[in-house]
Design an enzyme around this catalytic site. Structure first.
Site, short mmCIF file in Angstrom:
data_model
loop_
_atom_site.label_atom_id
_atom_site.label_comp_id
_atom_site.label_asym_id
_atom_site.label_seq_id
_atom_site.Cartn_x
_atom_site.Cartn_y
_atom_site.Cartn_z
N LYS A 9 24.54 24.75 55.35
CA LYS A 9 24.76 25.61 56.42
C LYS A 9 25.26 25.32 57.99
CE LYS A 9 22.62 28.59 52.80
NZ LYS A 9 21.34 29.41 52.69
N TYR A 49 27.91 35.76 48.80
CA TYR A 49 26.80 35.99 48.59
C TYR A 49 26.85 37.60 48.20
CZ TYR A 49 23.97 32.20 50.84
OH TYR A 49 23.60 30.84 50.83
N ASN A 112 17.54 28.02 56.09
CA ASN A 112 17.47 26.73 55.04
C ASN A 112 17.97 25.37 55.01
OD1 ASN A 112 18.66 28.34 53.92
ND2 ASN A 112 16.72 28.97 52.26
N HIS A 115 22.55 25.27 50.30
CA HIS A 115 22.77 26.45 49.29
C HIS A 115 23.41 25.63 48.05
CE1 HIS A 115 24.59 29.22 46.31
NE2 HIS A 115 25.52 28.99 46.33
N GLU A 126 31.39 30.18 42.29
CA GLU A 126 32.18 29.92 43.43
C GLU A 126 32.63 28.60 43.25
OE1 GLU A 126 27.44 28.72 44.39
OE2 GLU A 126 27.00 30.93 44.11
P1 GTP Z 1 21.30 30.19 48.26
O1 GTP Z 1 21.08 28.82 47.65
O2 GTP Z 1 21.38 30.10 50.00
O3 GTP Z 1 21.58 31.05 47.44
O4 GTP Z 1 19.43 30.34 48.75
P2 GTP Z 1 18.87 30.77 47.04
O5 GTP Z 1 19.17 30.62 45.84
O6 GTP Z 1 17.19 29.60 47.51
O7 GTP Z 1 18.37 31.78 47.51
P3 GTP Z 1 18.53 33.34 47.65
O8 GTP Z 1 20.13 33.67 46.13
O9 GTP Z 1 18.23 34.16 46.86
O10 GTP Z 1 19.44 33.99 49.16
C1 GTP Z 1 20.59 33.49 49.94
C2 GTP Z 1 20.22 33.25 51.26
O11 GTP Z 1 19.47 34.17 51.56
C3 GTP Z 1 18.30 32.22 51.51
O12 GTP Z 1 18.95 30.65 51.43
C4 GTP Z 1 17.70 32.51 52.97
O13 GTP Z 1 19.07 32.06 53.47
C5 GTP Z 1 18.57 33.90 52.84
N1 GTP Z 1 17.24 35.22 52.33
C6 GTP Z 1 16.99 35.11 50.75
N2 GTP Z 1 15.65 35.86 50.96
C7 GTP Z 1 15.75 35.97 52.00
C8 GTP Z 1 14.43 37.17 53.20
O14 GTP Z 1 13.70 37.39 52.22
N3 GTP Z 1 14.41 37.02 53.93
C9 GTP Z 1 15.55 36.57 55.01
N4 GTP Z 1 15.74 36.06 56.36
N5 GTP Z 1 16.83 35.45 54.62
C10 GTP Z 1 16.21 35.82 52.98
MG MG Z 2 21.30 31.76 46.04
#
Ligand code: GTP
Ligand code: MG
Length: 149
Positions: A9, A49, A112, A115, A126
């Site tokens: 990212k 997303y 973070n 991805h 994807e």
């Molecule tokens: P990705 O690998 O980026 O898809 O992350 P993930 O699979 O661990 O988590 P998810 O797909 O649920 O969420 C995608 C991204 O959205 C996360 O990596 C975070 O950057 C963001 N995100 C998820 N939950 C939260 C939240 O509660 N608050 C905020 N600010 N960002 C969130």
């Molecule tokens: Mg995810």
């Protein structure tokens, strides 16, 4: 053999973590099959997303992803989707184990660093979205030193 989509990212790129991330996947024994550095369009980030479009953080997430270039990659190897998620670490970096990328290099959930696809099916989607041009076909000569016959 399995493939996953991994994206560094914008914060990971800005913080100089490209080599660190690639090194971890490489040294594990996975193969880099495609890679590009791209500035993502807002509509493209929304598509990537799409499953999260109803979440309150969706707007901020899309802003984050378009805030600078990202590095998009395809990695291949045995169980690379699930193992890739382990290398990446928990979504919230404060909950991510030390030794994972997020555990070692991140603090906030909205910064973070990386991805990783969460299922084989989503990895397929994807990869098709990010690499419509297709991906390379190669295997390391070290293959038999990493994988049993
Ligand atoms: P990705 O690998 O980026 O898809 O992350 P993930 O699979 O661990 O988590 P998810 O797909 O649920 O969420 C995608 C991204 O959205 C996360 O990596 C975070 O950057 C963001 N995100 C998820 N939950 C939260 C939240 O509660 N608050 C905020 N600010 N960002 C969130
Ligand atoms: Mg995810």
């Amino acid at each position: 053999t399995e493939q996953t989509f991994i994206m560094i990212k914008p914060d990971g790129v800005q913080r100089g973590l490209i080599g660190e991330v690639i090194g971890r996947f490489e040294k594990k024994g996975f193969y880099l099959k495609a890679m590009k550095l791209v500035n993502v369009e807002k509509s493209f980030a929304e598509k990537h997303y799409a499953d999260l479009s109803s979440k309150p953080f969706f707007g901020g997430l899309v802003e984050y992803i378009v805030s600078g270039p990202v590095v998009a990659m395809v990695w291949e190897g045995k169980q690379v989707v699930a193992t890739g998620r382990k290398i990446v670490g928990a979504t919230n970096p404060l909950a991510a184990e030390p030794g994972t990328i997020r555990g070692d290099f991140a603090v906030d959930i909205g910064r973070n660093v990386i991805h990783g696809s969460d299922s084989v099916e989503n990895a397929r989607k994807e990869i098709a979205l990010w690499f419509p041009e297709g991906i390379a076909e190669w295997r390391s000569s070290q293959h038999p030193w990493i994988y049993e016959a």
